[in-house]
Write a protein that holds these residues in place. Structure first.
Motif, PDB file in Angstrom:
ATOM      1  N   LEU A  97       0.813  -1.207   0.000  1.00  6.74           N
ATOM      2  CA  LEU A  97       0.000   0.000   0.000  1.00  6.74           C
ATOM      3  C   LEU A  97       0.848   1.259   0.000  1.00  6.74           C
ATOM      4  N   ASP A  98       1.951   1.179   0.711  1.00  9.69           N
ATOM      5  CA  ASP A  98       2.813   2.347   0.798  1.00  9.69           C
ATOM      6  C   ASP A  98       4.252   1.860   0.742  1.00  9.69           C
ATOM      7  N   PHE A  99       5.201   2.774   0.547  1.00 11.23           N
ATOM      8  CA  PHE A  99       6.577   2.323   0.361  1.00 11.23           C
ATOM      9  C   PHE A  99       7.543   3.421   0.798  1.00 11.23           C
ATOM     10  N   PRO A 100       8.757   3.000   1.221  1.00  8.04           N
ATOM     11  CA  PRO A 100       9.710   3.931   1.831  1.00  8.04           C
ATOM     12  C   PRO A 100      10.087   5.119   0.940  1.00  8.04           C
ATOM     13  N   GLU A 101      10.204   4.905  -0.348  1.00  4.90           N
ATOM     14  CA  GLU A 101      10.653   5.989  -1.239  1.00  4.90           C
ATOM     15  C   GLU A 101       9.737   7.206  -1.179  1.00  4.90           C
ATOM     16  N   ARG A 102       8.448   6.962  -0.990  1.00  4.21           N
ATOM     17  CA  ARG A 102       7.496   8.069  -0.957  1.00  4.21           C
ATOM     18  C   ARG A 102       7.694   8.912   0.309  1.00  4.21           C
ATOM     19  N   VAL A 103       7.837   8.233   1.418  1.00  2.00           N
ATOM     20  CA  VAL A 103       7.859   8.928   2.712  1.00  2.00           C
ATOM     21  C   VAL A 103       9.240   9.496   3.030  1.00  2.00           C
ATOM     22  N   GLY A 104      10.280   8.915   2.448  1.00  5.75           N
ATOM     23  CA  GLY A 104      11.631   9.394   2.728  1.00  5.75           C
ATOM     24  C   GLY A 104      12.041   9.078   4.151  1.00  5.75           C
ATOM     25  N   LYS A 105      12.985   9.874   4.680  1.00  8.28           N
ATOM     26  CA  LYS A 105      13.510   9.568   6.030  1.00  8.28           C
ATOM     27  C   LYS A 105      12.620  10.098   7.133  1.00  8.28           C
ATOM     28  N   SER A 106      11.952  11.224   6.839  1.00  2.00           N
ATOM     29  CA  SER A 106      11.148  11.826   7.910  1.00  2.00           C
ATOM     30  C   SER A 106      10.022  12.638   7.298  1.00  2.00           C
ATOM     31  N   ALA A 107       9.063  12.959   8.150  1.00  2.84           N
ATOM     32  CA  ALA A 107       7.934  13.769   7.671  1.00  2.84           C
ATOM     33  C   ALA A 107       7.690  14.901   8.662  1.00  2.84           C
ATOM     34  N   ARG A 108       7.289  16.050   8.117  1.00  3.13           N
ATOM     35  CA  ARG A 108       6.868  17.180   8.954  1.00  3.13           C
ATOM     36  C   ARG A 108       5.500  17.608   8.462  1.00  3.13           C
ATOM     37  N   TYR A 109       4.590  17.773   9.409  1.00  6.66           N
ATOM     38  CA  TYR A 109       3.225  18.190   9.069  1.00  6.66           C
ATOM     39  C   TYR A 109       2.942  19.528   9.736  1.00  6.66           C
ATOM     40  N   PHE A 110       2.886  20.592   8.932  1.00  6.74           N
ATOM     41  CA  PHE A 110       2.636  21.938   9.472  1.00  6.74           C
ATOM     42  C   PHE A 110       1.151  22.262   9.321  1.00  6.74           C
ATOM     43  N   TRP A 111       0.563  22.700  10.410  1.00  9.16           N
ATOM     44  CA  TRP A 111      -0.819  23.185  10.345  1.00  9.16           C
ATOM     45  C   TRP A 111      -0.844  24.648  10.746  1.00  9.16           C
ATOM     46  N   MET A 112      -1.535  25.470   9.946  1.00  8.71           N
ATOM     47  CA  MET A 112      -1.691  26.890  10.253  1.00  8.71           C
ATOM     48  C   MET A 112      -3.150  27.187  10.533  1.00  8.71           C
ATOM     49  N   TYR A 113      -3.402  27.846  11.640  1.00  6.32           N
ATOM     50  CA  TYR A 113      -4.766  28.199  12.035  1.00  6.32           C
ATOM     51  C   TYR A 113      -5.402  29.077  10.968  1.00  6.32           C
ATOM     52  N   PRO A 114      -6.621  28.813  10.534  1.00  4.13           N
ATOM     53  CA  PRO A 114      -7.434  27.690  10.974  1.00  4.13           C
ATOM     54  C   PRO A 114      -7.432  26.497  10.017  1.00  4.13           C
ATOM     55  N   ASN A 115      -7.054  26.654   8.749  1.00  2.00           N
ATOM     56  CA  ASN A 115      -7.449  25.649   7.755  1.00  2.00           C
ATOM     57  C   ASN A 115      -6.429  25.363   6.660  1.00  2.00           C
ATOM     58  N   PHE A 116      -5.144  25.523   6.959  1.00  2.00           N
ATOM     59  CA  PHE A 116      -4.149  25.290   5.906  1.00  2.00           C
ATOM     60  C   PHE A 116      -3.007  24.422   6.447  1.00  2.00           C
ATOM     61  N   MET A 117      -2.611  23.423   5.663  1.00  2.00           N
ATOM     62  CA  MET A 117      -1.552  22.513   6.083  1.00  2.00           C
ATOM     63  C   MET A 117      -0.485  22.394   4.998  1.00  2.00           C
ATOM     64  N   VAL A 118       0.757  22.228   5.422  1.00  2.00           N
ATOM     65  CA  VAL A 118       1.866  21.956   4.502  1.00  2.00           C
ATOM     66  C   VAL A 118       2.567  20.692   5.005  1.00  2.00           C
ATOM     67  N   ASN A 119       2.634  19.692   4.159  1.00  3.64           N
ATOM     68  CA  ASN A 119       3.225  18.408   4.552  1.00  3.64           C
ATOM     69  C   ASN A 119       4.498  18.175   3.749  1.00  3.64           C
ATOM     70  N   ILE A 120       5.572  17.869   4.454  1.00  2.21           N
ATOM     71  CA  ILE A 120       6.863  17.698   3.776  1.00  2.21           C
ATOM     72  C   ILE A 120       7.410  16.324   4.134  1.00  2.21           C
ATOM     73  N   TYR A 121       7.624  15.494   3.140  1.00  2.00           N
ATOM     74  CA  TYR A 121       8.121  14.138   3.388  1.00  2.00           C
ATOM     75  C   TYR A 121       8.856  13.680   2.147  1.00  2.00           C
ATOM     76  N   GLY A 122      10.003  13.003   2.356  1.00  4.84           N
ATOM     77  CA  GLY A 122      10.800  12.563   1.216  1.00  4.84           C
ATOM     78  C   GLY A 122      11.025  13.719   0.264  1.00  4.84           C
ATOM     79  N   GLN A 123      10.817  13.466  -1.033  1.00 11.43           N
ATOM     80  CA  GLN A 123      10.982  14.538  -2.031  1.00 11.43           C
ATOM     81  C   GLN A 123       9.682  15.314  -2.239  1.00 11.43           C
ATOM     82  N   TRP A 124       8.653  14.928  -1.508  1.00  9.86           N
ATOM     83  CA  TRP A 124       7.333  15.514  -1.739  1.00  9.86           C
ATOM     84  C   TRP A 124       6.996  16.659  -0.800  1.00  9.86           C
ATOM     85  N   ILE A 125       6.181  17.572  -1.329  1.00 12.05           N
ATOM     86  CA  ILE A 125       5.493  18.549  -0.485  1.00 12.05           C
ATOM     87  C   ILE A 125       4.038  18.492  -0.932  1.00 12.05           C
ATOM     88  N   ASP A 126       3.123  18.419   0.004  1.00 14.03           N
ATOM     89  CA  ASP A 126       1.742  18.655  -0.404  1.00 14.03           C
ATOM     90  C   ASP A 126       1.082  19.626   0.557  1.00 14.03           C
TER      91      ASP A 126
END
Ligand code: FES
Ligand SMILES: [Fe+2]
Length: 377
Positions: free
Chosen positions: A263-292
């Motif tokens: 279902l999931d695999f190490p390459e996508r997630v990379g070594k670590s993930a950071r999930y930023f949430w900004m009040y009230p309704n916006f998030m920035v997710n950084i993991y591996g080579q990805w940002i969403d």
């Protein structure tokens, strides 16, 4: 807009504000926060018109005249790259008889904005410069008939607007945006991959609550993702207007991989993930080579749309792209299902608010406290 809250809801809010129990003793918000249409309208004024609202990114507006439009809780807006290369935002409303000028949720490049109804035409700086049949503009008080400007702020690659009554002192207030995200190297070489949106039958806060449960639901709801995450490393920092959840992946440690999970695999997630949430309704997710980024747009008391914008840093081959997006969509679908189940439970009329689990749910508690103080103001 004056919103009249039900008397028992006012009493419940005041009681909660007065009692302010500690996290360990607190219970989650009363159900009407999530189900009452009047309360939803109240939040438009108390929350969404009193905070900077994400609307898009700087890289969407590279050339003079580039624009996009959108709508938040009945507030239609246009963001444009103006003559002087500056970004500006206006209400997408004609000063003549109030027609929307450009289509909602459109984008493109224009020299000017012409209203389709009677052809009134505005420059990129919002000034009215043509009234068909109106004769010479000289002598008319056209200045007051320009497009109504909306305060705009750029933080990192993101554009935020302020829809409420704007006090100049708000201009300098930057504490809604995580300092850690001001590091330009994070967004360098970031290429847009695509936007995917989810219409979810839940109150916007149900989605945010789910995001802010400190990873509590991950092993239960996300079997694929949980095979990648090292839970002992899960850690959240909570600030006044944002929070950051961090974790390491199991990447690199072969014995920790869930071998039976495709279902999931190490390459996508990379070594670590950071999930930023900004009040009230916006998030920035950084993991591996990805940002969403996740942008939660409230629609009704029991409905929101969440926009997922994906970016990749570096080179991305098509196989990895498809495989990563598939794994990510799986997580989104799992969250959508659980958010809709929660909304049904909330709306049942038989649920009483429950406790927070101290080991995980502090970020959610602090979100609710922040809301409470916005409601108070
Ligand atoms: S409403 Fe826009 S020109 Fe009349
Ligand atoms: Fe989730």
């Amino acid at each position: 807009m004056v919103v009249v809250l039900a008397e028992n809801h006012k009493v419940a809010l005041k009681k909660r504000q007065r009692e302010m129990p500690s996290f360990e003793e607190a219970i989650t918000p009363e159900v009407f926060w999530y189900t009452d249409p009047a309360f939803f309208n109240f939040e438009k004024e108390a929350v969404f018109k009193k905070s900077w609202q994400f609307v898009g990114r700087v890289d969407q507006l590279l050339h003079k005249g580039d624009y996009f439009s959108g709508e938040l809780l009945g507030l239609p807006y246009i963001v444009v790259k103006s003559e002087d290369e500056g970004l500006r935002a206006y209400y997408n409303i004609c000063s003549h008889h109030a027609s929307l000028i450009v289509d909602e949720e459109s984008s493109g490049r224009k020299d000017c904005f012409q209203c389709p109804y009677h052809g009134w035409t505005y420059g990129l700086k919002g000034e009215l410069n043509k009234i068909p049949g109106g004769g010479s503009l000289k002598g008319l008080s056209v200045k007051s008939l320009g497009l109504k400007e909306i305060p705009l702020k750029v933080k990192g690659p993101f554009i935020f607007l302020y829809f409420g009554n704007f006090k100049e002192k708000e201009r300098d207030k930057d504490d809604f945006f995580p300092i850690e995200l001001l590091d330009e190297s994070i967004f360098k070489n970031m290429a847009f991959v695509g936007r995917f949106s989810y219409e979810i039958k839940c109150n916007w806060k149900v989605f945010v609550d789910n995001y802010l449960d400190g990873g509590y639901h991950i092993p239960w709801m996300h079997p694929g993702l949980s095979g990648q995450v090292n839970f002992d490393s899960y850690h959240t920092d909570v600030y006044e207007n944002y929070s950051i959840q961090r974790c390491l992946s199991k990447g690199g440690d072969e014995k920790n991989f869930k071998k039976d999970s495709d279902l999931d695999f190490p390459e996508r997630v990379g070594k670590s993930a950071r999930y930023f949430w900004m009040y009230p309704n916006f998030m920035v997710n950084i993991y591996g080579q990805w940002i969403d980024t996740n942008w939660v747009r409230p629609i009704k008391e029991n409905e929101c749309i969440v926009y997922f914008d994906y970016f990749y840093r570096g080179k991305l081959n098509d196989d990895l792209k498809q495989k990563s997006l598939r794994a990510s969509f799986k997580v989104q679908e799992e969250d959508t299902v659980i958010c809709e189940r929660v909304q049904k439970g909330l709306a049942s009329g038989v649920y009483n608010p429950g406790p927070y689990v101290p080991k995980y749910e502090y970020p959610m508690f602090s979100f609710h406290q922040k809301l409470l103080s916005s409601y108070q103001r």
